[in-house]
Design a protein around this motif. Structure first.
Motif, PDB file in Angstrom:
ATOM      1  N   GLU A 115       0.813  -1.221   0.000  1.00 34.27           N
ATOM      2  CA  GLU A 115       0.000   0.000   0.000  1.00 34.27           C
ATOM      3  C   GLU A 115       0.846   1.271   0.000  1.00 34.27           C
ATOM      4  O   GLU A 115       0.435   2.281  -0.550  1.00 34.27           O
ATOM      5  CB  GLU A 115      -0.959  -0.020   1.190  1.00 34.27           C
ATOM      6  N   SER A 116       2.035   1.217   0.594  1.00 38.06           N
ATOM      7  CA  SER A 116       2.893   2.400   0.634  1.00 38.06           C
ATOM      8  C   SER A 116       3.709   2.570  -0.643  1.00 38.06           C
ATOM      9  O   SER A 116       4.326   3.611  -0.848  1.00 38.06           O
ATOM     10  CB  SER A 116       3.836   2.326   1.829  1.00 38.06           C
ATOM     11  N   GLY A 117       3.740   1.557  -1.484  1.00 34.28           N
ATOM     12  CA  GLY A 117       4.519   1.628  -2.718  1.00 34.28           C
ATOM     13  C   GLY A 117       5.933   1.110  -2.551  1.00 34.28           C
ATOM     14  O   GLY A 117       6.720   1.128  -3.491  1.00 34.28           O
ATOM     15  N   ASP A 118       6.271   0.605  -1.360  1.00 38.59           N
ATOM     16  CA  ASP A 118       7.600   0.053  -1.121  1.00 38.59           C
ATOM     17  C   ASP A 118       7.740  -1.332  -1.743  1.00 38.59           C
ATOM     18  O   ASP A 118       8.848  -1.807  -1.941  1.00 38.59           O
ATOM     19  CB  ASP A 118       7.874  -0.012   0.386  1.00 38.59           C
ATOM     20  N   MET A 119       6.624  -1.975  -2.042  1.00 32.74           N
ATOM     21  CA  MET A 119       6.647  -3.296  -2.657  1.00 32.74           C
ATOM     22  C   MET A 119       5.752  -3.309  -3.882  1.00 32.74           C
ATOM     23  O   MET A 119       4.595  -2.882  -3.829  1.00 32.74           O
ATOM     24  CB  MET A 119       6.169  -4.367  -1.668  1.00 32.74           C
ATOM     25  N   LEU A 120       6.309  -3.788  -4.984  1.00 29.54           N
ATOM     26  CA  LEU A 120       5.548  -3.966  -6.220  1.00 29.54           C
ATOM     27  C   LEU A 120       5.155  -5.432  -6.342  1.00 29.54           C
ATOM     28  O   LEU A 120       5.776  -6.302  -5.723  1.00 29.54           O
ATOM     29  CB  LEU A 120       6.394  -3.551  -7.417  1.00 29.54           C
ATOM     30  N   ILE A 121       4.161  -5.704  -7.155  1.00 29.28           N
ATOM     31  CA  ILE A 121       3.694  -7.064  -7.392  1.00 29.28           C
ATOM     32  C   ILE A 121       4.002  -7.412  -8.842  1.00 29.28           C
ATOM     33  O   ILE A 121       3.691  -6.629  -9.741  1.00 29.28           O
ATOM     34  CB  ILE A 121       2.171  -7.170  -7.135  1.00 29.28           C
ATOM     35  N   LEU A 122       4.608  -8.576  -9.068  1.00 30.13           N
ATOM     36  CA  LEU A 122       4.847  -8.995 -10.448  1.00 30.13           C
ATOM     37  C   LEU A 122       3.512  -9.128 -11.165  1.00 30.13           C
ATOM     38  O   LEU A 122       2.544  -9.634 -10.607  1.00 30.13           O
ATOM     39  CB  LEU A 122       5.599 -10.328 -10.499  1.00 30.13           C
ATOM     40  N   LYS A 123       3.441  -8.665 -12.383  1.00 28.31           N
ATOM     41  CA  LYS A 123       2.194  -8.602 -13.154  1.00 28.31           C
ATOM     42  C   LYS A 123       1.451  -9.939 -13.259  1.00 28.31           C
ATOM     43  O   LYS A 123       0.231  -9.967 -13.109  1.00 28.31           O
ATOM     44  CB  LYS A 123       2.497  -8.034 -14.550  1.00 28.31           C
ATOM     45  N   PRO A 124       2.134 -11.072 -13.498  1.00 28.46           N
ATOM     46  CA  PRO A 124       1.389 -12.329 -13.644  1.00 28.46           C
ATOM     47  C   PRO A 124       0.717 -12.831 -12.363  1.00 28.46           C
ATOM     48  O   PRO A 124      -0.129 -13.712 -12.419  1.00 28.46           O
ATOM     49  CB  PRO A 124       2.452 -13.333 -14.096  1.00 28.46           C
ATOM     50  N   VAL A 125       1.060 -12.273 -11.215  1.00 25.94           N
ATOM     51  CA  VAL A 125       0.549 -12.762  -9.937  1.00 25.94           C
ATOM     52  C   VAL A 125      -0.973 -12.723  -9.879  1.00 25.94           C
ATOM     53  O   VAL A 125      -1.618 -13.685  -9.472  1.00 25.94           O
ATOM     54  CB  VAL A 125       1.156 -11.960  -8.760  1.00 25.94           C
ATOM     55  N   SER A 126      -1.557 -11.630 -10.283  1.00 25.08           N
ATOM     56  CA  SER A 126      -3.003 -11.462 -10.188  1.00 25.08           C
ATOM     57  C   SER A 126      -3.749 -12.549 -10.952  1.00 25.08           C
ATOM     58  O   SER A 126      -4.657 -13.188 -10.408  1.00 25.08           O
ATOM     59  CB  SER A 126      -3.403 -10.079 -10.695  1.00 25.08           C
ATOM     60  N   SER A 127      -3.374 -12.784 -12.202  1.00 27.93           N
ATOM     61  CA  SER A 127      -4.077 -13.805 -12.993  1.00 27.93           C
ATOM     62  C   SER A 127      -3.804 -15.210 -12.469  1.00 27.93           C
ATOM     63  O   SER A 127      -4.699 -16.061 -12.480  1.00 27.93           O
ATOM     64  CB  SER A 127      -3.702 -13.694 -14.469  1.00 27.93           C
ATOM     65  N   GLU A 128      -2.585 -15.467 -11.981  1.00 29.27           N
ATOM     66  CA  GLU A 128      -2.274 -16.796 -11.430  1.00 29.27           C
ATOM     67  C   GLU A 128      -3.099 -17.070 -10.178  1.00 29.27           C
ATOM     68  O   GLU A 128      -3.635 -18.165 -10.008  1.00 29.27           O
ATOM     69  CB  GLU A 128      -0.784 -16.900 -11.105  1.00 29.27           C
ATOM     70  N   LEU A 129      -3.219 -16.077  -9.315  1.00 31.86           N
ATOM     71  CA  LEU A 129      -4.028 -16.271  -8.112  1.00 31.86           C
ATOM     72  C   LEU A 129      -5.508 -16.385  -8.445  1.00 31.86           C
ATOM     73  O   LEU A 129      -6.222 -17.169  -7.825  1.00 31.86           O
ATOM     74  CB  LEU A 129      -3.799 -15.131  -7.119  1.00 31.86           C
ATOM     75  N   LYS A 130      -5.967 -15.620  -9.415  1.00 35.31           N
ATOM     76  CA  LYS A 130      -7.375 -15.671  -9.806  1.00 35.31           C
ATOM     77  C   LYS A 130      -7.740 -17.073 -10.293  1.00 35.31           C
ATOM     78  O   LYS A 130      -8.799 -17.605  -9.964  1.00 35.31           O
ATOM     79  CB  LYS A 130      -7.662 -14.643 -10.895  1.00 35.31           C
ATOM     80  N   GLU A 131      -6.844 -17.675 -11.066  1.00 39.53           N
ATOM     81  CA  GLU A 131      -7.097 -19.012 -11.604  1.00 39.53           C
ATOM     82  C   GLU A 131      -6.914 -20.113 -10.574  1.00 39.53           C
ATOM     83  O   GLU A 131      -7.672 -21.081 -10.569  1.00 39.53           O
ATOM     84  CB  GLU A 131      -6.142 -19.299 -12.769  1.00 39.53           C
TER      85      GLU A 131
END
Length: 148
Positions: A39-55
């Motif tokens: 939330e503070s922007g100190d950590m980014l999330i790799l782009k594929p994470v969202s779709s992998e978790l969704k599936e």
């Protein structure tokens, strides 16, 4: 006149394995630290994470969606080229099954290109640490969610 506040520069990038562990752990301090860093922007999330978790893990995906102000980091062409160089430096062979999966190399290469620490866990952490050691990458370029 007040000067605009500078955006914090990210320090970490987290992959699917690290995020799943952080959001499902019984240690509230680890969970809260990861969520706060995202939330503070100190950590980014790799782009594929969202779709992998969704599936593959809808409950964890729902927890991810509840996090505000998250920012994603794409695995671009430069990262793919850097991953290929890491694979070559690693010297493993898919034919004999000695090379870790390509997503480990891509995540590590993306983190290194952006001067971030990769946060991962489980088998992925063990394999990324082995890649980092074999390719002579700096100590501390890979860590677990508890290291935040």
């Amino acid at each position: 006149m007040a000067s605009p506040t500078a955006k914090p520069k990210a320090t970490y990038v987290i992959d699917t394995y690290g995020l799943r562990t952080a959001l499902t752990t019984a240690q509230n301090s680890v969970r809260n630290a990861v969520i706060s860093a995202i939330e503070s922007g100190d950590m980014l999330i790799l782009k594929p994470v969202s779709s992998e978790l969704k599936e593959n893990d809808p409950p964890v995906y729902q927890d991810l969606q509840a996090i505000s102000f998250k920012k994603y980091l794409a695995i671009d062409v430069a990262a793919s080229k850097a991953a290929a160089a890491l694979i070559e430096a690693h010297g493993g062979s898919r034919l004999f099954g000695t090379t870790p999966p390509i997503d480990r190399f891509r995540a590590l290469a993306t983190a290194r290109l952006h001067k971030l620490t990769l946060i991962t866990d489980g088998k992925a952490l063990k394999e990324c640490l082995a890649i980092a050691a074999k390719c002579k990458l700096p100590t501390g370029c890979v860590g677990a969610p508890a290291s935040i």
